[in-house]
Design an enzyme around this catalytic site. Sequence first.
Site, short mmCIF file in Angstrom:
data_model
loop_
_atom_site.label_atom_id
_atom_site.label_comp_id
_atom_site.label_asym_id
_atom_site.label_seq_id
_atom_site.Cartn_x
_atom_site.Cartn_y
_atom_site.Cartn_z
N TYR A 142 12.86 1.27 39.79
CA TYR A 142 14.16 0.61 39.99
C TYR A 142 14.65 0.72 41.43
CZ TYR A 142 15.59 -0.58 35.19
OH TYR A 142 15.71 -1.15 33.95
N LYS A 192 2.36 7.07 31.99
CA LYS A 192 1.01 6.53 31.87
C LYS A 192 0.12 7.23 32.89
CE LYS A 192 -0.18 2.37 30.74
NZ LYS A 192 -1.02 2.53 29.53
N ASP A 225 2.74 3.65 26.23
CA ASP A 225 2.43 2.53 25.31
C ASP A 225 2.17 3.06 23.90
OD1 ASP A 225 0.08 3.77 26.23
OD2 ASP A 225 -1.09 1.92 26.28
N ASP A 249 13.96 2.45 29.85
CA ASP A 249 14.70 1.21 29.59
C ASP A 249 14.09 0.50 28.38
OD1 ASP A 249 16.58 -0.85 30.13
OD2 ASP A 249 14.99 -2.00 31.12
N ASP A 253 15.56 0.37 24.20
CA ASP A 253 15.89 -0.86 23.46
C ASP A 253 15.13 -0.90 22.13
OD1 ASP A 253 17.62 -1.85 25.41
OD2 ASP A 253 16.82 -3.89 25.25
C1 IPM Z 1 20.25 -0.67 30.63
C2 IPM Z 1 20.27 -2.06 31.19
C3 IPM Z 1 20.29 -1.98 32.72
C4 IPM Z 1 18.98 -1.37 33.15
C5 IPM Z 1 20.58 -3.28 33.45
C6 IPM Z 1 21.85 -3.95 32.98
C7 IPM Z 1 20.62 -3.07 34.94
O1 IPM Z 1 19.20 -2.80 30.69
O2 IPM Z 1 21.15 0.12 30.96
O3 IPM Z 1 19.35 -0.37 29.84
O4 IPM Z 1 17.96 -2.06 33.30
O5 IPM Z 1 18.95 -0.16 33.37
MG MG Z 2 18.08 -1.79 29.19
#
Ligand code: IPM
Ligand code: MG
Length: 369
Positions: A142, A192, A225, A249, A253
């Site tokens: 990032y 990884k 993975d 990240d 999710d």
């Molecule tokens: C998260 C989001 C952020 C990230 C974005 C909005 C910059 O997806 O907090 O998971 O990628 O970290």
């Molecule tokens: Mg995210």
Amino acid sequence: MSNPSILILAGDGIGPEVMAEVKKIINWYGDKRSIKFDVSEDLVGGCAYDKHGTPLHDDTMAKAQEVDAVLLGAVGGPKYDDLDFSVKPERGLLRLRKEMDLYSNLRPAQCFDALADFSSLKRDVVAGLDIVIVRELTSGIYFGEPRGIITEGNERVGINTQRYTESEIARVARSAFELARRRNNKVCSMEKANVMESGILWRQVVTEIHQKEYSDVELSHMYADAGAMQLCRWPKQFDVIVTDNLFGDLLSDAAAMLTGSLGMLPSASLGAPMANGRPKALYEPVHGSAPDIAGQGKANPIACVLSFAMALRYSFDLGDEADRLEKAVEKVLADGVRTADLLGEEGVTPVSTSEMGDKIVEALDASLA
Ligand code: IPM
Ligand code: MG
């Protein structure tokens, strides 16, 4: 002594709607528990760009550095898609994380019993799930240099760099081990190491910290993975997962969907201790700004409310009050109250964002009876 301070940055999309419900809860604590906060508000993301031409004004950044906790809603939206990269709404959030040095991002994925049937996975795979992903938040791909889009010969090349120093890995590893000691004493580290040097170093440093300082904690390693696959196959094998910024990240999710809805997941981003001994901290829901439903009263405020519960626990040392708020949310869900993201049961009409907030406040009232 002055009250603890909170800076609210509601942001874009559904951010202001879900934050409005958190404000009700902050007021409830002032009125009913005499726990008062000094609350100020400011802009971040697209709304800050609209006003100041930047997604985070320097004055807002300075305020964030001073308060005891920042509560953030969400940033971004299609209106800002064509903006120059440097002023995109997301840059505001990333600047906060970087300049406050919030290296440890805790993302709990907890499946409330009342919601176990909302997951796309079978009930027995997710019921009772309670894991935390600790995501490194201020380094890795990032932020690594070099980055950019350059021209080489007659074509463009997009460049990002995965880069981790030993100390960056060590500090997030420590925070995962500390958390594991307060939970079930088990950490799984994901990288990884089979293809990335940064992954090899990650594994070495986590192992060293473990041997020297946390040998009482059970440690395992997984390629990220395979970790993603195991998260879907049998997530209850995990307790604390520690991983880098990008893998964290993605994995968080995926973990969110185990719990039924992305509208349920809170997060705490913690940095080094301040003078008062509490960590520098920002709390935000894992979900985004959901522009497709913004302004319609459909959003689920629970992720944002549970983020405030994490603030009570980690920034204000009010673990009992955090428990109270989490139980209030659990009660409302057990009573069958559902926002539109949680539909599927027959005969259930969704409540609005604000009705959900009111129900949580009612459950808080009931907790005092
Ligand atoms: C998260 C989001 C952020 C990230 C974005 C909005 C910059 O997806 O907090 O998971 O990628 O970290
Ligand atoms: Mg995210």
